[in-house]
Write an enzyme that holds these catalytic residues in place. Structure first.
Site, PDB file in Angstrom:
ATOM      1  N   HIS A 130      -0.341   6.626   5.503  1.00  0.00           N
ATOM      2  CA  HIS A 130       0.732   5.628   5.373  1.00  0.00           C
ATOM      3  C   HIS A 130       1.868   6.076   4.456  1.00  0.00           C
ATOM      4  O   HIS A 130       2.522   5.262   3.813  1.00  0.00           O
ATOM      5  CB  HIS A 130       0.169   4.278   4.913  1.00  0.00           C
ATOM      6  CG  HIS A 130       0.808   3.127   5.630  1.00  0.00           C
ATOM      7  ND1 HIS A 130       0.500   1.809   5.388  1.00  0.00           N
ATOM      8  CD2 HIS A 130       1.773   3.104   6.596  1.00  0.00           C
ATOM      9  CE1 HIS A 130       1.221   1.017   6.153  1.00  0.00           C
ATOM     10  NE2 HIS A 130       2.005   1.789   6.905  1.00  0.00           N
ATOM     11  N   CYS A 173       0.806  -1.222   0.000  1.00  0.00           N
ATOM     12  CA  CYS A 173       0.000   0.000   0.000  1.00  0.00           C
ATOM     13  C   CYS A 173       0.840   1.274   0.000  1.00  0.00           C
ATOM     14  O   CYS A 173       0.524   2.227  -0.719  1.00  0.00           O
ATOM     15  CB  CYS A 173      -0.983  -0.004   1.170  1.00  0.00           C
ATOM     16  SG  CYS A 173      -0.257  -0.345   2.765  1.00  0.00           S
ATOM     17  N   ASP A 220      -5.611  -0.202  -3.921  1.00  0.00           N
ATOM     18  CA  ASP A 220      -4.155  -0.043  -3.813  1.00  0.00           C
ATOM     19  C   ASP A 220      -3.433  -1.375  -3.695  1.00  0.00           C
ATOM     20  O   ASP A 220      -2.208  -1.413  -3.722  1.00  0.00           O
ATOM     21  CB  ASP A 220      -3.794   0.858  -2.624  1.00  0.00           C
ATOM     22  CG  ASP A 220      -4.093   0.220  -1.282  1.00  0.00           C
ATOM     23  OD1 ASP A 220      -4.882  -0.736  -1.236  1.00  0.00           O
ATOM     24  OD2 ASP A 220      -3.543   0.682  -0.270  1.00  0.00           O
ATOM     25  N   ASN A 221      -4.154  -2.467  -3.570  1.00  0.00           N
ATOM     26  CA  ASN A 221      -3.554  -3.794  -3.429  1.00  0.00           C
ATOM     27  C   ASN A 221      -4.468  -4.834  -4.039  1.00  0.00           C
ATOM     28  O   ASN A 221      -5.689  -4.643  -4.069  1.00  0.00           O
ATOM     29  CB  ASN A 221      -3.386  -4.186  -1.958  1.00  0.00           C
ATOM     30  CG  ASN A 221      -2.280  -3.464  -1.231  1.00  0.00           C
ATOM     31  OD1 ASN A 221      -2.385  -3.202  -0.045  1.00  0.00           O
ATOM     32  ND2 ASN A 221      -1.215  -3.135  -1.928  1.00  0.00           N
TER      33      ASN A 221
END
Length: 340
Positions: free
Chosen positions: A91, A35, A243-244
């Site tokens: 993050h 991520c 994102d993943n």
């Protein structure tokens, strides 16, 4: 890739499907391996190896994430006169100088790192070590961020409701003020520790993961309804992406990468990188189209700049790895400009 019903998933996701029906579904869209690298790629248009964001930073690691001199998508929009906000997971740095309000966003509410931290307070050893309990945070540009409540299991499950509500309020305020805006909404679903808002528990009939998909779709619907209610749908670009890929949970509570082999922890297969993405811009992005063209996370910065006539703001003093695929999304060009 295979979670949402417009991609062949078995859990109904009508609001996300509506984005695909009213815009373009990307079938060959890829992200980075984790991520943090993906979010870095989206924000900078640069491969993570260039910005030192090649892996998820561990809590307390220090000055990880985006360096202050990186030029972000938020800074590009801000320089173009847009109001900017981030709501949800960041993050990309937890220290002063590397938070959303330091990287081009006028305001932010969310969590600094990953929702993994929601479980920390329940770990006996964590309590014995005496570390502070993880928090939600909020702040505005030019001022220090402040804690906005403990990040624990209960608040994590209510998190996407909070994130969506902040997004909806932001849209209403700026539409009323007739101020152009860029808002980056990073929902927490679906990420360990997996949980769901009580309103959605057991509602899908397909287990916890399916309940989470149902909540994601509902939150997307809340945001779309706010755009419609504000009367700005025709003039608003909406991008929805992951994102993943899904993690390797081989059970009813795991997701689907569709036909692609591999998953989050098992590169370099297709299922480790290919994920869902749709874009809607009424009367500009032709409705109901699907693209098999290669597009990647690094392409959003130059592409969005191209769509809104701000390509001159894309940095020329550093390598930019993204391609401007605006003409492809607008139906003016068959190819995306990316060949690998």
């Amino acid at each position: 890739w295979g979670d949402f019903s417009c991609y062949g998933g078995t859990v109904p996701t009508p609001r996300i499907d509506s984005l695909a029906a009213d815009g373009m579904r990307l079938n060959n869209y890829t992200v980075e391996a984790q991520c943090t690298p993906t979010r870095s790629a989206i924000m900078t248009g640069r491969l993570p190896v260039r910005s030192g964001t090649t892996k998820v930073p561990l809590p307390g690691q220090g000055d990880a994430g985006l360096a202050p001199w990186e030029y972000t998508l938020a800074e590009l929009f801000s320089d173009a006169g847009y109001a900017t906000a981030a709501f949800g997971k960041w993050h990309l740095g937890e220290t002063p100088g590397r938070l959303p309000t330091d990287q081009g966003f006028d305001e932010w509410f969310g969590i600094k790192n990953s929702s993994d931290e929601a479980g920390y307070a329940s770990y006996t050893r964590f309590g014995e070590l005496g570390y502070p309990e993880p928090q939600w945070w909020e702040g505005v540009k030019g001022e220090p961020v402040t804690a906005a409540g403990a990040l624990d299991g209960g608040s994590r499950d209510l998190g996407d409701e909070k994130i969506s509500a902040r997004t909806v309020d932001y849209i209403r305020r700026h539409a009323q003020a007739q101020k152009p805006f860029f808002v980056y909404t990073a929902l927490l679903q679906i990420h360990p520790p997996v949980g769901v808002h009580p309103d959605f528990k057991g509602t899908s009939g397909g287990g916890l993961y399916a309940d989470c998909l149902t909540e994601i779709d509902f939150r997307v619907g809340e945001i779309l309804d706010a755009i419609n209610a504000a009367g700005i749908a025709q003039n608003t670009i909406v991008v929805f992406s992951s994102d993943n890929p899904t993690s390797p949970l081989k059970s009813a509570d795991g997701g689907s990468n569709g036909p692609w082999q591999g998953d989050f922890f098992n590169p370099p297969f297709e299922g480790s990188y290919r994920v869902s993405a749709v874009i809607r811009w009424p009367d500009h992005v032709p409705a109901g189209r699907q693209s098999q063209e290669l597009l990647s996370a690094v392409d959003w910065l130059p592409t969005l700049a191209g769509l809104v006539g701000q390509s001159h703001r894309v940095p020329t003093d550093r390598p930019i790895d993204g391609v401007d695929a605006a003409d492809h999304l607008l139906g003016k060009q068959d190819t995306s400009g990316r060949d690998a």
